[in-house]
Write an enzyme that holds these catalytic residues in place. Structure first.
Site, short mmCIF file in Angstrom:
data_model
loop_
_atom_site.label_atom_id
_atom_site.label_comp_id
_atom_site.label_asym_id
_atom_site.label_seq_id
_atom_site.Cartn_x
_atom_site.Cartn_y
_atom_site.Cartn_z
CE1 TYR A 126 -4.14 -1.82 0.07
CE2 TYR A 126 -3.36 -2.93 2.13
CZ TYR A 126 -4.17 -2.82 0.90
OH TYR A 126 -5.37 -3.58 0.92
CE1 TYR B 150 -9.10 -1.52 4.66
CE2 TYR B 150 -8.26 -2.95 2.57
CZ TYR B 150 -8.40 -2.70 4.06
OH TYR B 150 -7.26 -3.04 4.87
NE ARG B 151 -4.07 -0.39 4.26
CZ ARG B 151 -3.46 -1.13 5.28
NH1 ARG B 151 -4.27 -2.44 5.21
NH2 ARG B 151 -2.54 -1.11 5.78
C1 LIG Z 1 2.15 -10.14 1.90
C2 LIG Z 1 1.50 -9.08 2.50
C3 LIG Z 1 0.52 -9.33 3.40
C4 LIG Z 1 -0.24 -8.18 4.20
N1 LIG Z 1 -1.13 -8.60 5.00
C5 LIG Z 1 -2.02 -7.57 5.62
C6 LIG Z 1 -3.02 -8.09 6.28
O1 LIG Z 1 -3.35 -9.06 6.75
N2 LIG Z 1 -3.86 -7.10 6.74
C7 LIG Z 1 -3.71 -5.78 6.21
O2 LIG Z 1 -4.25 -4.95 6.84
N3 LIG Z 1 -2.63 -5.39 5.53
C8 LIG Z 1 -1.81 -6.29 5.15
N4 LIG Z 1 -0.83 -5.99 4.29
C9 LIG Z 1 -0.69 -4.44 4.02
C10 LIG Z 1 0.38 -3.79 4.91
O3 LIG Z 1 1.87 -4.45 4.47
C11 LIG Z 1 0.48 -3.92 6.50
O4 LIG Z 1 -1.00 -3.48 6.72
C12 LIG Z 1 1.39 -3.17 7.25
O5 LIG Z 1 1.48 -3.73 8.64
C13 LIG Z 1 1.53 -1.82 7.40
O6 LIG Z 1 2.72 -1.31 7.84
P1 LIG Z 1 3.02 -0.56 9.21
O7 LIG Z 1 2.01 -1.25 10.26
O8 LIG Z 1 4.42 -0.50 9.46
O9 LIG Z 1 2.52 1.05 8.86
P2 LIG Z 1 3.07 2.30 8.53
O10 LIG Z 1 4.14 2.01 6.98
O11 LIG Z 1 3.80 2.76 9.51
O12 LIG Z 1 1.98 3.21 8.07
C14 LIG Z 1 1.09 3.08 7.26
C15 LIG Z 1 0.19 4.46 6.88
O13 LIG Z 1 -0.52 4.73 8.03
C16 LIG Z 1 -0.48 6.20 8.37
N5 LIG Z 1 0.03 6.45 9.80
C17 LIG Z 1 0.97 5.22 10.17
N6 LIG Z 1 1.23 5.74 11.70
C18 LIG Z 1 0.51 7.13 11.90
C19 LIG Z 1 0.33 7.84 12.90
N7 LIG Z 1 0.98 7.58 14.09
N8 LIG Z 1 -0.32 8.78 12.73
C20 LIG Z 1 -1.29 9.11 11.51
N9 LIG Z 1 -1.02 8.06 10.55
C21 LIG Z 1 -0.10 6.97 10.63
C22 LIG Z 1 0.37 6.72 7.32
O14 LIG Z 1 -0.30 7.25 6.51
C23 LIG Z 1 1.26 5.57 6.80
O15 LIG Z 1 1.75 5.80 5.41
C24 LIG Z 1 0.25 -7.00 3.87
C25 LIG Z 1 0.93 -6.63 2.89
C26 LIG Z 1 1.86 -7.78 2.31
C27 LIG Z 1 2.69 -7.38 1.22
#
Ligand SMILES: Cc1cc2nc3c(=O)[nH]c(=O)nc-3n(C[C@H](O)[C@H](O)[C@H](O)COP(=O)(O)OP(=O)(O)OC[C@H]3O[C@@H](n4cnc5c(N)ncnc54)[C@H](O)[C@@H]3O)c2cc1C
Length: 495
Positions: free
Chosen positions: A91, A440-441
């Protein structure tokens, strides 16, 4: 160094000096080596001039430092992009929407402030991953379960504000959010819900507070940096059944979904996820095969057995259906469960299907017909680009709508694959809009197109967001372009 639009090198250098004074010089990163870690590894724009490059990254260690960073950014008009663990793969990764942004990396703010067993909730900072929270609960032998995305490396705060999905009873993460602390674009600190009452004992127990409920304004949003979030947890169930319903034919997805709907509405199913048979690879059209629905039952001994029996009776109407179930009882040993059992039990894993791609995730009505229509409409579009539709899973955590992420492959070194990905995702969004689904995203690069679908009454919703954006963030410093919401100075000029 990539410069933010409208800033001189001197301005940026002065801002970075002030950031260093605010957070410590060792937490301001400007080398190419560091900056590369804040670009999108899964980015479809890789290698093109449109691939956004941050100018710097800074890692504040406290709420006060976040406030200082925001105030300095206002002074110099530096665009910020906020990440928590920065692993938003599929994403947009940790990369900003606009080149030259300074990434505010909140990984260092990783305290688990409270885990309350009696009321089953946690209060955490942005850098807390699902691994951290799970480990914390295990070490203290608390009788609580969590849920997260398939990769435990993600942040609880980020997945909650981005409305991520899991597969257990808590799989609709935002639904289980209760209370936030937010730094506003002018550096002001605010607590939502009961958290606004000093000393309130119910900040993580009662969502609504008094007056308009504003938490949603900080989800998918660019008008606040969330520095604390409350999340509800599940009491450890005495019995957990990890079940699988398999149907043999591709077209069986239609009855599978239609039988699931009333079960979900009546809470006889509290969660589940439907998978294509060949998880991890685009489907072979010559051998599409059937589907399987992974279901968890959580609760008291005899109750879960009765639920599972009732559910089997309902699916028995599909010819050739097969059932599997494994029973686990507290105290649980994760080592005894297979990967799917662990996911249904919310035990964080390393995630990943060995498939590098970006997601386009439409919201569909909860009917077999809608899913069938989506698969075929999307597949026709994939075929125009020499590919076949591949959907990662159909998430059933709500009783009335489905999230069905379509996956589009990208490549680390073949620009042609990425050109195809960009064109294909755009077409999928157009199709989703035409059908009235919306998404949704979506990957950061496509947020404008996704928001454009929400166009009722000449885009009244987006105009409302823009009004809020301009009122709260007049200098347009916070995540310009996030979810298609631009501050006035960028509006109409975005690339
Ligand atoms: C193989 C694979 C499987 C995945 N499986 C899933 C799954 O099961 N479910 C799912 O939901 N997603 C999934 N994802 C998508 C995504 O990789 C995950 O949601 C991942 O955990 C998001 O990374 P993060 O938590 O480090 O978010 P971050 O990269 O830290 O943040 C994501 C975004 O959230 C916002 N944000 C973050 N922190 C804040 C804050 N403190 N205040 C305001 N805005 C903020 C920002 O816009 C940021 O760009 C998957 C991806 C892959 C490639």
């Amino acid at each position: 160094m990539a410069l933010p639009a409208g800033l001189t090198k001197r301005d940026l250098a002065s801002a970075l000096e002030e950031f260093a004074a605010a957070v410590g010089r060792q937490f301001v990163f400007t080398s190419d080596e560091h900056i590369n870690t804040y670009r999108d590894e899964f980015g479809p724009l890789r290698g093109t001039p449109k691939d956004p490059v941050p100018s710097a990254a800074i890692a504040p260690g406290s709420v006060e430092e976040v406030q200082k960073v925001v105030r300095i950014a206002n002074q110099y008009r530096v665009p910020l992009w906020v990440i928590s663990c920065g692993k938003n793969w599929g994403y947009g990764g940790p990369a900003p929407r606009v080149t030259g942004s300074v990434v505010v990396d909140l990984k260092r703010m990783n305290r688990i402030l409270e885990v309350n067993e009696q009321h089953a909730y946690a209060l955490v900072e942005p850098g807390v991953s699902y691994f951290d929270l799970y480990r914390h609960i295990q070490e203290r032998k608390l009788k609580l379960w969590i849920d997260g995305p398939v990769g435990g490396w993600g942040s609880v705060v980020a997945n909650t504000v981005e409305r991520g999905v899991g597969q257990s009873i808590l799989g609709d993460f935002y639904n289980f959010q209760c209370g936030m602390e937010v730094v506003l674009p002018d550096g002001e600190l605010m607590r939502t819900g009961m958290g606004a009452v000093p000393g309130s004992p119910t900040w993580q127990q009662y969502k609504w507070g008094f007056g308009p409920h504003v938490d949603g304004l900080f989800s998918h949003s660019n008008i606040g940096i969330v520095t604390k979030i409350g999340t509800w947890l599940a009491p450890e169930p005495p019995v957990f059944l990890s079940c699988q319903v398999s149907v043999p034919r591709f077209e069986d997805i239609v009855p599978l979904i239609d039988i699931t709907r009333p079960l979900r509405q009546k809470n006889l199913l509290v969660n589940s996820a439907v998978f294509p048979p060949r998880l991890g690879r685009p489907q072979d059209p010559a051998n599409l095969g059937g589907w399987y629905n992974k279901i968890g039952f959580y609760g008291e001994d005899k109750v879960v057995d009765l639920q599972w029996q009732h559910v089997q009776d309902a699916y028995a109407a599909i010819p050739g259906v097969e059932f599997k179930a494994r029973r686990f009882t507290a105290p649980y040993d994760a080592g005894e469960m297979d990967a799917f059992g662990r996911t249904l039990a919310g035990i964080p894993g390393v995630g990943g299907y060995g498939y590098r791609g970006v997601f386009c995730s439409p919201i569909l009505p909860f009917t077999g017909e809608a899913i069938w229509n989506m698969i075929h409409s999307f597949d026709r579009i994939y075929q125009e680009y020499g590919l076949r539709y591949f959907g990662e899973a159909i998430h059933i955590h709500q009783a009335r709508a489905l999230v069905a992420p379509a996956t589009v492959p990208i490549s680390l070194d073949d620009p042609k694959v990425n050109e195809t990905a960009v064109a294909l995702v755009r077409r999928l969004i157009v199709e989703s809009t035409r059908q009235g689904w919306g998404v949704y995203r979506i990957t950061t690069a496509f947020m404008d197109e996704a928001m454009a679908a929400f166009s009722f009454n000449n885009g009244a919703l987006l105009r409302f967001h823009e009004t809020l954006k301009d009122a709260l963030d007049p200098n347009g410093i916070l995540a310009p372009g996030k979810n298609g919401i631009w501050p006035s100075k960028h509006r109409g000029r975005q690339a």
